[in-house]
Every structure is written in C-alpha cells, then in structure tokens.
Design an enzyme around this catalytic site. Sequence first.
Site, PDB file in Angstrom:
ATOM      1  N   THR A 198      41.253 -18.573 -15.879  1.00 43.97           N
ATOM      2  CA  THR A 198      40.133 -18.898 -14.995  1.00 43.97           C
ATOM      3  C   THR A 198      39.887 -20.396 -14.895  1.00 43.97           C
ATOM      4  O   THR A 198      39.364 -20.876 -13.885  1.00 43.97           O
ATOM      5  CB  THR A 198      38.852 -18.178 -15.450  1.00 43.97           C
ATOM      6  N   LEU A 248      36.309 -20.503 -11.482  1.00 48.41           N
ATOM      7  CA  LEU A 248      35.751 -19.267 -10.922  1.00 48.41           C
ATOM      8  C   LEU A 248      36.298 -18.107 -11.744  1.00 48.41           C
ATOM      9  O   LEU A 248      37.417 -17.646 -11.529  1.00 48.41           O
ATOM     10  CB  LEU A 248      36.132 -19.146  -9.448  1.00 48.41           C
ATOM     11  N   HIS A 249      35.491 -17.603 -12.668  1.00 49.39           N
ATOM     12  CA  HIS A 249      35.995 -16.690 -13.694  1.00 49.39           C
ATOM     13  C   HIS A 249      36.172 -15.238 -13.214  1.00 49.39           C
ATOM     14  O   HIS A 249      37.284 -14.719 -13.143  1.00 49.39           O
ATOM     15  CB  HIS A 249      35.049 -16.695 -14.894  1.00 49.39           C
ATOM     16  N   ASP A 250      35.057 -14.575 -12.952  1.00 44.74           N
ATOM     17  CA  ASP A 250      35.075 -13.116 -12.819  1.00 44.74           C
ATOM     18  C   ASP A 250      35.877 -12.558 -11.648  1.00 44.74           C
ATOM     19  O   ASP A 250      36.444 -11.470 -11.768  1.00 44.74           O
ATOM     20  CB  ASP A 250      33.636 -12.593 -12.762  1.00 44.74           C
TER      21      ASP A 250
END
Length: 311
Positions: A195, A240-242
């Site tokens: 991420t 931008l992780h999820d």
Amino acid sequence: MPRKIIIDTDPGQDDAVAILLALASPEDLEVLGITAVAGNIPLALTSLNARKICELAGRPDIRVFAGCDRPLKGELKTAEAVHGQSGLDGAELPEPAMPLQEMHGVDFLIETLRAEPEDTVTLCTLGPLTNVATAFTRAPDIVGRVREIVIMGGAYFEVGNWSPAAEFNILVDPQAADIVFRCGRPLTILPLDVTHKVLITPPRLGAIRALGTVGEVVHGWLDFYERFDLGKYGWEGGPLHDPCVIAYLLKPELFTGRHVNVEVETGSPLTMGMTVADWWGVTDREKNAQFMGGVDADGFFALLTERLGRL
C-alpha cells in the site's frame, strides 16, 4: 458468476474508496453485506459512514451491520488524526436514509457463512479483525466454510506505521489478528509493503476529480486524508491502503508476493501487533498466507478510476 464477498470495515476515507470500488464492480463481486467494526473511529461512526457510502454509490439495498465496538483485549485505539473526527472529513454526505440492520455484525457473519454454500464466501477485511475473530471463536464450524480471507494489514520490510513495529489494523486488535492468521483458511495479505507503493499523486487525484459527483467526493476525502501521510513521510502522495483488497479480487495480476508463514506478536509490549513474515523461509513454520510485496500502481489507479467512473 460474481464472487460473493462480505466487507468488514471501519470507514475511514480509504475504506470508503474500497467499498465504492466493490459496489462499482457488480459483474465481479456480489456484496452480501457490510459489517462495521471499531477502528479508525468508534463503531457508531463506522456503521454510519458505511451507510453513507452505500447511498453515495446508489446502493441503499446493501445491508450494513454494526459489529464489535472494542478489541478483544485492552482499550480501543482510533485514528482521528488521520481521518478526522467523522472518519470521512474532506467531503460531507447527507445523513443516510437506509437503516442500520438490527442483527449484530458477528451474528450476520455466522448466519451467512452457515447459509451460503461452502467455500463460496470471501471475507474482505479493511480494519481490525475483531468481528471475524469473534465469529470464528463463537462458531468454529463456519471457519472451514470460508473461501478466502483477504486482509489489509501488517507489514514486513516497511515494519510499522502506528508503532515502530506494527501496522494500525493489526495493532488495534493483535489477539484477533492472531486468531484469524491461525484459522487455517487461505489468507491473502496486502501489507504496507504494497500500500505504500500506491500513492495518491496529484495527477491520479485529478483524474478521479474529473469523474463527476462521486469523483468530487472522493477527491475531497483523499485530499484531506493524505495530508497526514504527506507530512509524515514526505512522499509525492499519500498511500491508499484498503482499496488494494478489492483491487486484488478484481485483478490479482496487479500484485506479486510469496506464500509464507505469517504470525502476529501478542506477547511483547515493544513489538505488539508485529506481523512476523518468514519471507526468506528461514524457519520450518507452516506457510499460511499469500503475503504480497509488489503492485503495479499505475494499473491499480487505472482500474480504480475506470470503476469509480461508473458510479
């Protein structure tokens, strides 16, 4: 046939984008429901935000359930410093008309996994793993019915973002993560190593803003959300992780990794919540997870922008 998924989440701007990406992809993903958990912000707000996001996507039919309001042990850690007091600071959405379901989120997980055909439901976890671990502990018979668990959490080379050793989702409830990581079902983990390569650069954010109403909202969210990481890391954009969880389900070829053993530290105060990945195979511990390490960031943002443009 679309893959059946349950999204377990603590929205959070990046969770919101992940939910929008899933709802924009009905030919690929059938969202059976969304279970909210305390994490980025308290449960009352995560369950509220999940409904706001569904209505923004034009999907008030999606059922949203409130789950656990605290970790299995200890006090809840939250991240308003990143996400703002609402969890969705940066763009305001109206109060949702769609109701919060009366059933507890853990009960929904148990009931759904018992009702759906075995090996057909994928759990997509975007926050602390409290709901899933509680369901597995309360109803061990459902564990073997899960097709796959795709997790945003942990780190290896990148180590921690909320403590020197641990990533936020795992640190909030390391005991729950330990239960899930040991469950024996197929795990795919999207850690910080991935991420942190998916950066919200100005051109990428501008392309999203140009999409129209939903793009404007997402632009507002991400412009607010990335300010914390820009100051922290000094990169060209915030990570931008999820949405990586949903992107993996849509286009797994965007990601690379290894099948390794990953365990969670639950005993040491110094390294609590650390995900110890045997990347180089130096132990004889059984491999339990596909642990991702690389991503085609341009391909990721092309997918995200195309799908958000559908909403």
